[in-house]
Design an enzyme around this catalytic site. Structure first.
Site, PDB file in Angstrom:
ATOM      1  N   ARG A  30     -18.863  10.647 -44.860  1.00  0.00           N
ATOM      2  CA  ARG A  30     -17.593   9.918 -44.916  1.00  0.00           C
ATOM      3  C   ARG A  30     -16.526  10.641 -44.101  1.00  0.00           C
ATOM      4  NH1 ARG A  30     -18.319   5.739 -48.221  1.00  0.00           N
ATOM      5  NH2 ARG A  30     -19.998   5.998 -49.727  1.00  0.00           N
ATOM      6  N   ILE A  32     -13.129  12.188 -43.091  1.00  0.00           N
ATOM      7  CA  ILE A  32     -12.167  12.920 -43.914  1.00  0.00           C
ATOM      8  C   ILE A  32     -10.816  12.189 -43.987  1.00  0.00           C
ATOM      9  CG2 ILE A  32     -11.109  14.391 -42.129  1.00  0.00           C
ATOM     10  CD1 ILE A  32     -11.639  16.775 -44.060  1.00  0.00           C
ATOM     11  N   ASN A  88     -15.972   6.385 -29.529  1.00  0.00           N
ATOM     12  CA  ASN A  88     -14.936   6.750 -28.566  1.00  0.00           C
ATOM     13  C   ASN A  88     -15.487   7.768 -27.574  1.00  0.00           C
ATOM     14  OD1 ASN A  88     -12.944   5.175 -29.861  1.00  0.00           O
ATOM     15  ND2 ASN A  88     -12.632   6.779 -31.390  1.00  0.00           N
ATOM     16  N   GLU A  96     -11.759  12.774 -30.348  1.00  0.00           N
ATOM     17  CA  GLU A  96     -11.168  14.034 -30.813  1.00  0.00           C
ATOM     18  C   GLU A  96     -12.225  15.097 -31.041  1.00  0.00           C
ATOM     19  OE1 GLU A  96      -8.996  12.998 -34.307  1.00  0.00           O
ATOM     20  OE2 GLU A  96      -7.481  11.864 -33.182  1.00  0.00           O
ATOM     21  N   VAL A  97     -13.397  14.680 -31.491  1.00  0.00           N
ATOM     22  CA  VAL A  97     -14.473  15.641 -31.775  1.00  0.00           C
ATOM     23  C   VAL A  97     -15.586  15.412 -30.757  1.00  0.00           C
ATOM     24  CG1 VAL A  97     -16.133  16.459 -33.479  1.00  0.00           C
ATOM     25  CG2 VAL A  97     -13.885  15.647 -34.233  1.00  0.00           C
ATOM     26  N   HIS A 101     -20.285  10.458 -32.067  1.00  0.00           N
ATOM     27  CA  HIS A 101     -20.293   9.901 -33.414  1.00  0.00           C
ATOM     28  C   HIS A 101     -19.974   8.419 -33.363  1.00  0.00           C
ATOM     29  CE1 HIS A 101     -16.415  11.754 -32.498  1.00  0.00           C
ATOM     30  NE2 HIS A 101     -15.844  10.753 -33.141  1.00  0.00           N
ATOM     31  N   MET A 102     -20.656   7.689 -34.204  1.00  0.00           N
ATOM     32  CA  MET A 102     -20.396   6.257 -34.372  1.00  0.00           C
ATOM     33  C   MET A 102     -19.585   6.088 -35.655  1.00  0.00           C
ATOM     34  SD  MET A 102     -23.221   3.314 -35.059  1.00  0.00           S
ATOM     35  CE  MET A 102     -23.803   3.102 -33.384  1.00  0.00           C
ATOM     36  N   HIS A 103     -18.417   5.450 -35.537  1.00  0.00           N
ATOM     37  CA  HIS A 103     -17.633   5.123 -36.725  1.00  0.00           C
ATOM     38  C   HIS A 103     -18.160   3.802 -37.291  1.00  0.00           C
ATOM     39  CE1 HIS A 103     -14.032   7.789 -35.815  1.00  0.00           C
ATOM     40  NE2 HIS A 103     -14.547   7.700 -34.602  1.00  0.00           N
TER      41      HIS A 103
HETATM   42  P1  5GP Z   1     -12.823  10.481 -32.833  1.00  0.00           P
HETATM   43  O1  5GP Z   1     -11.340  10.305 -32.673  1.00  0.00           O
HETATM   44  O2  5GP Z   1     -13.321  11.738 -32.149  1.00  0.00           O
HETATM   45  O3  5GP Z   1     -13.602   9.263 -32.464  1.00  0.00           O
HETATM   46  O4  5GP Z   1     -13.055  10.630 -34.392  1.00  0.00           O
HETATM   47  C1  5GP Z   1     -13.209  11.862 -35.035  1.00  0.00           C
HETATM   48  C2  5GP Z   1     -13.213  11.563 -36.516  1.00  0.00           C
HETATM   49  O5  5GP Z   1     -13.686  12.705 -37.192  1.00  0.00           O
HETATM   50  C3  5GP Z   1     -11.820  11.247 -37.061  1.00  0.00           C
HETATM   51  O6  5GP Z   1     -11.835   9.947 -37.663  1.00  0.00           O
HETATM   52  C4  5GP Z   1     -11.574  12.356 -38.078  1.00  0.00           C
HETATM   53  O7  5GP Z   1     -10.875  11.911 -39.218  1.00  0.00           O
HETATM   54  C5  5GP Z   1     -12.979  12.835 -38.402  1.00  0.00           C
HETATM   55  N1  5GP Z   1     -13.080  14.240 -38.756  1.00  0.00           N
HETATM   56  C6  5GP Z   1     -12.563  15.288 -38.068  1.00  0.00           C
HETATM   57  N2  5GP Z   1     -12.856  16.458 -38.675  1.00  0.00           N
HETATM   58  C7  5GP Z   1     -13.586  16.130 -39.781  1.00  0.00           C
HETATM   59  C8  5GP Z   1     -14.194  16.924 -40.822  1.00  0.00           C
HETATM   60  O8  5GP Z   1     -14.126  18.147 -40.840  1.00  0.00           O
HETATM   61  N3  5GP Z   1     -14.863  16.255 -41.785  1.00  0.00           N
HETATM   62  C9  5GP Z   1     -14.969  14.886 -41.778  1.00  0.00           C
HETATM   63  N4  5GP Z   1     -15.655  14.331 -42.785  1.00  0.00           N
HETATM   64  N5  5GP Z   1     -14.424  14.114 -40.819  1.00  0.00           N
HETATM   65  C10 5GP Z   1     -13.737  14.729 -39.831  1.00  0.00           C
END
Ligand code: 5GP
Length: 116
Positions: A30, A32, A88, A96-97, A101-103
């Site tokens: 899930r 965060i 993304n 951001e990460v 990853h697939m949301h």
């Molecule tokens: P992005 O913007 O890279 O597509 O999404 C990164 C997602 O990772 C964000 O929705 C953010 O809330 C989630 N996220 C970042 N750090 C953590 C973490 O340490 N644990 C969890 N469960 N989610 C994280």
């Protein structure tokens, strides 16, 4: 070789996360900071930084991400109303990460695909 992110630590259970699924290829947990009642991230266990770094050898893993998304959507009870799968890439995509990853988001009407 890409730099490890916090997601590698989640895969290895070195830091806590609400892991809802894990197999030999992918892990799901899930978000965060959930943007909807259901917000799960599905990631490859292998460190792939962005979609730009995906290769033909990764196709099985990417396919698994979709079948796991489908399974989790059903378990979340959002499969019939519907949901959104988002990946993304890089700065303009809002990544951001830097671990692919697939949301999986759903549980309410999500509105238009892009705000502007
Ligand atoms: P992005 O913007 O890279 O597509 O999404 C990164 C997602 O990772 C964000 O929705 C953010 O809330 C989630 N996220 C970042 N750090 C953590 C973490 O340490 N644990 C969890 N469960 N989610 C994280």
């Amino acid at each position: 070789m890409a730099e490890e992110t916090i997601f590698s630590k989640i895969i290895r259970k070195e830091i806590p996360a609400d892991v809802v699924y894990q197999d030999d290829l992918v892990t799901a947990f899930r978000d965060i900071n959930p943007r909807a009642p259901s917000h799960i991230l599905i990631i490859p266990n292998k460190l792939i930084a962005t979609v730009n770094d995906m290769e033909a050898d990764d196709e099985l893993t990417m396919g698994r991400m979709f079948t796991v998304a489908k399974k989790l959507a059903k378990e979340e009870g959002i499969d019939q109303d519907g949901y959104r799968l988002l990946v993304n890439c890089n700065a303009h995509g809002g990544q951001e990460v830097y671990h692919v990853h697939m949301h999986l988001v759903g549980g309410r009407p999500l509105g238009p695909m892009l705000i502007n």
